[in-house]
Scaffold this active site. Sequence first.
Site, short mmCIF file in Angstrom:
data_model
loop_
_atom_site.label_atom_id
_atom_site.label_comp_id
_atom_site.label_asym_id
_atom_site.label_seq_id
_atom_site.Cartn_x
_atom_site.Cartn_y
_atom_site.Cartn_z
N LYS A 1 0.86 -1.19 0.00
CA LYS A 1 0.00 0.00 0.00
C LYS A 1 0.90 1.23 0.00
O LYS A 1 1.67 1.46 0.93
CB LYS A 1 -0.92 0.01 1.21
CG LYS A 1 -1.87 1.19 1.25
CD LYS A 1 -2.80 1.12 2.45
CE LYS A 1 -3.76 2.29 2.50
NZ LYS A 1 -4.66 2.21 3.68
N LYS B 1 -2.13 -1.50 -3.77
CA LYS B 1 -2.98 -0.30 -3.72
C LYS B 1 -2.11 0.93 -3.81
O LYS B 1 -1.12 1.03 -3.06
CB LYS B 1 -3.78 -0.30 -2.41
CG LYS B 1 -4.73 0.88 -2.26
CD LYS B 1 -5.47 0.81 -0.93
CE LYS B 1 -6.42 2.00 -0.77
NZ LYS B 1 -7.10 1.99 0.53
#
Length: 331
Positions: free
Chosen positions: A201, A255
């Site tokens: 992320k 992400k």
Amino acid sequence: MIGSYPRTRLRRPRAAAWSRALHRETLLTPADLIWPLFVTEGEGVEQPIASLPGVSRWSVDWIVLRAKEAADLGIPCLALFPNTQPERRSEDGREALNPDNLMCRAIRAIRNALGDSIGLLTDVALDPYTSHGQDGLIDAAGYVLNDQTVEMLVGQSLNQAAAGADIIAPSDMMDGRIGAIRDALEGAGHVNVQIMSYAAKYASAFYGPFRDAVGSRGLLKGDKKTYQMDPGNTEEALREIELDLAEGADSVMVKPGLPYLDIVRRVKERFAVPVFAYQVSGEYAMIEAAVAAGAGERDALVLETLLAFKRAGCSGVLTYHAAHAARLLNG
């Protein structure tokens, strides 16, 4: 070289629609989609989110209706995110441990209405519950404390699993949290609850509308660069994923999505595990802005971008366009 023109004409299989379908290498179906939904307090409530046109927060009773819609469309899983009321936020995010919090009530309501006909993925991080908007507990200088935060995340995970969550998805990026959560789930008898780790992320500029949706944008003090990854790093992502898999993650997530398809590909090639990507709020908002400006056609943009995730190696995609895409794919 396997041939030369004119004996080999690469346009030949493209000449008819049936032939293009026959030769298509990558397929997208509703079963590849996870639909993120935002939950809010009240009854019969829909709150449109200005920075995410077409996306709303829903009260628990209407979230159940969205879950039924998803099941009818063939979408196999929902991702739930709570918009916690300001008075329930605190420095230590203790509302995350409340067995009757907004997230747990939504899980139970969907489970009671639909049984096991749809999967429920639940976010594990403290930013929807903290008064400072960070994903974990902070010290006097505002630094997010790793080990103390992990203890809270374990409690949050057990809380959601007890409510009926199928997949625990830690999005916090603390070190060691996957192993701690896995051990706790096993110890509590939740042996079939999966962990989908937000393993790579990035500290991205694409998250703004999401923070509006969960009510944390105006609260956030500082940034999240001490725990989310530097956008310039690739090898670090592979190290993060290797550690999370070793600690017990069943699947991993990259992400944001489209700007990091190279990471998806490298993860898939290196580890051959289920890898998911999150087409985040900023990506969704850009597509909608392009449509509003007349720069593109929504249906084509949505399907092409989602197909790109699959082509890169994704097992599935979290996308706010999930219901729209499923309708298109279902014909």
